[in-house]
Design an enzyme around this catalytic site. Structure first.
Site, PDB file in Angstrom:
ATOM      1  N   ARG A 245     -19.933 -33.537  31.047  1.00  8.86           N
ATOM      2  CA  ARG A 245     -19.675 -33.373  29.620  1.00  8.86           C
ATOM      3  C   ARG A 245     -20.295 -32.062  29.139  1.00  8.86           C
ATOM      4  O   ARG A 245     -21.414 -31.717  29.530  1.00  8.86           O
ATOM      5  CB  ARG A 245     -20.280 -34.535  28.811  1.00  8.86           C
ATOM      6  CG  ARG A 245     -19.506 -35.847  28.897  1.00  8.86           C
ATOM      7  CD  ARG A 245     -18.138 -35.773  28.205  1.00  8.86           C
ATOM      8  NE  ARG A 245     -17.395 -37.027  28.261  1.00  8.86           N
ATOM      9  CZ  ARG A 245     -16.502 -37.350  29.209  1.00  8.86           C
ATOM     10  NH1 ARG A 245     -16.222 -36.497  30.184  1.00  8.86           N
ATOM     11  NH2 ARG A 245     -15.870 -38.502  29.163  1.00  8.86           N
ATOM     12  N   GLU A 274     -14.938 -28.967  22.939  1.00  5.82           N
ATOM     13  CA  GLU A 274     -13.601 -28.767  23.498  1.00  5.82           C
ATOM     14  C   GLU A 274     -12.556 -29.536  22.657  1.00  5.82           C
ATOM     15  O   GLU A 274     -12.904 -30.538  22.039  1.00  5.82           O
ATOM     16  CB  GLU A 274     -13.568 -29.217  24.976  1.00  5.82           C
ATOM     17  CG  GLU A 274     -13.851 -30.691  25.186  1.00  5.82           C
ATOM     18  CD  GLU A 274     -13.936 -31.062  26.680  1.00  5.82           C
ATOM     19  OE1 GLU A 274     -14.641 -30.377  27.430  1.00  5.82           O
ATOM     20  OE2 GLU A 274     -13.281 -32.044  27.045  1.00  5.82           O
ATOM     21  N   HIS A 292     -10.947 -29.360  31.428  1.00  2.00           N
ATOM     22  CA  HIS A 292     -11.234 -30.797  31.567  1.00  2.00           C
ATOM     23  C   HIS A 292     -10.157 -31.499  32.411  1.00  2.00           C
ATOM     24  O   HIS A 292      -9.456 -32.393  31.941  1.00  2.00           O
ATOM     25  CB  HIS A 292     -11.347 -31.448  30.176  1.00  2.00           C
ATOM     26  CG  HIS A 292     -12.149 -32.709  30.188  1.00  2.00           C
ATOM     27  ND1 HIS A 292     -12.923 -33.127  29.119  1.00  2.00           N
ATOM     28  CD2 HIS A 292     -12.299 -33.685  31.145  1.00  2.00           C
ATOM     29  CE1 HIS A 292     -13.506 -34.288  29.403  1.00  2.00           C
ATOM     30  NE2 HIS A 292     -13.136 -34.644  30.636  1.00  2.00           N
TER      31      HIS A 292
END
Ligand SMILES: NC(=O)c1ccc[n+]([C@@H]2O[C@H](COP(=O)([O-])OP(=O)(O)OC[C@H]3O[C@@H](n4cnc5c(N)ncnc54)[C@H](O)[C@@H]3O)[C@@H](O)[C@H]2O)c1
Ligand SMILES: O=C(O)[C@H](O)[C@H](O)COP(=O)(O)O
Length: 327
Positions: A245, A274, A292
């Protein structure tokens, strides 16, 4: 007299889905699916109210904060997130509302570990820069000193968070003859360590690591676990990988360390805030960046979707969920 038509359960999906998962939903549910575009919180609430759905399918990029959970219609019994991480869910608010929340552990472990290792190799061996040389037709005579990366095999890798994904990364590292240290809240039973060494204090582990990979959840205790002070404990020229993360790393400190040479390189799949990210990172040659995509393979996204639908089916049939995020 006409037989009543049996009604099918109803479900709202807030994210576009892989074809196999969209097809299963069409078969099993009267569904509102985000087929063309992803839904906002407001659109999701409107879809839930309009359909009277009992189930909600989300992913880690969909914030389920207290206000959203409080606004859910009473029919909604379960929110299944297609992710193992659940820092996007206000757990206390969900518990207070009596909402069941499930996630998708295990099925994404291998592919996320693959991606973390790919980022480690790409960053250490300067693949993004090398790729650009060919795309921009800049390949010409070169000296022996050009494009020197950092050797990966045989080095010491520090893993922060030795859970499912951390252990899978450690297994991959052993294939590269690496020594593995790990920092976690507790040591694993020796059978699960498979040769890795627990270091109770992060500050003691970092000076011994050539490379560090983050695999702990984002919690108040882990936010900015890599910051100006802890990054400075690494030997000069270390490599950092974050496929967990964005909030685990203080981005300003990371950028400063990459600019100063304290870090040779970084491989990043996740970012604070993000899908926006600090554009200074894009200007640095020594970073490998990904949007991601840790769990992003056909096989894994299908498995995550099926696992979420299995969780929803269990709850709607009155059975316990397979993967409750608390029990
Ligand atoms: N990039 C991606 O697409 C992607 C994909 C899957 C998972 N993830 C992230 O990876 C994380 C890990 O997933 P997992 O399945 O391995 O979870 P896991 O629960 O199996 O492992 C997490 C480990 O972190 C440890 N931990 C908790 N607090 C800690 C602390 N303060 N310091 C050190 N270690 C601590 C836990 O004890 C556990 O061993 C998820 O929470 C998610 O945020 C990202
Ligand atoms: O925690 C996780 O499992 C990942 O972050 C997840 O796999 C990413 O999925 P996304 O929310 O980006 O669809």
């Amino acid at each position: 007299m006409q037989e009543p038509v049996p009604t099918r359960p109803r479900l709202v999906s807030v994210r576009r889905l892989p074809p196999a998962i969209a097809a299963r939903i069409r078969q099993e549910y009267d569904a509102i699916q985000a087929e063309a575009h992803d839904l906002t919180q407001e659109q999701a609430l409107a879809a839930l109210r309009q359909s009277g759905a009992q189930a909600l399918l989300v992913s880690s990029s969909f914030r389920m904060d207290a206000a959203f959970i409080a606004a859910l219609p009473p029919e909604v019994r379960i929110a299944a997130t297609c992710s193992v991480g659940f820092d996007h869910v206000d757990v206390a608010a969900a518990q207070a509302r009596g909402l069941i929340v499930t996630n998708t552990p295990d099925v994404l472990t291998g592919c996320t570990a693959d991606l973390a290792f790919a980022l480690l190799l790409a960053a250490a061996r300067r693949l993004p820069e090398a790729d650009r040389v060919l795309r921009e037709d800049r390949w010409g005579p070169r000296g022996m000193g050009d494009f020197l990366g950092v050797r990966v095999w045989g080095k010491t890798l520090g893993i922060i968070g030795m859970g499912r994904i951390g252990r899978a990364v450690a297994r991959r590292a052993r294939g590269f003859d690496m020594r593995v240290l790990y920092h976690d809240v507790a040591a694993l039973p020796p059978a699960l360590e498979e040769g890795a060494h627990h270091v109770a204090q992060l500050e003691e582990m970092l000076p011994r690591c050539d490379m560090v990979s983050l695999h702990c959840p984002l919690l108040p205790a882990t936010r900015h676990i890599l910051n100006r002070e802890t990054l400075a404990l690494l030997p000069r020229g270390a490599v950092v990988v974050n496929a967990a993360r964005g909030g685990l790393v203080e981005e300003d400190a990371l950028i400063a360390a990459l600019q100063s040479g304290q870090l040779a390189a970084a491989g990043l799949d996740v970012f604070e805030g993000e899908p926006r990210f600090d554009k200074r990172l894009a200007g640095l040659p020594n970073v490998a960046l990904a949007p991601h995509i840790g769990s992003g393979t056909v096989e894994t996204r299908d498995a995550m979707g099926h696992r979420s639908l299995d969780n929803i089916a269990a709850v709607l049939a009155g059975r316990p969920p397979l993967d409750p995020i608390w029990s």
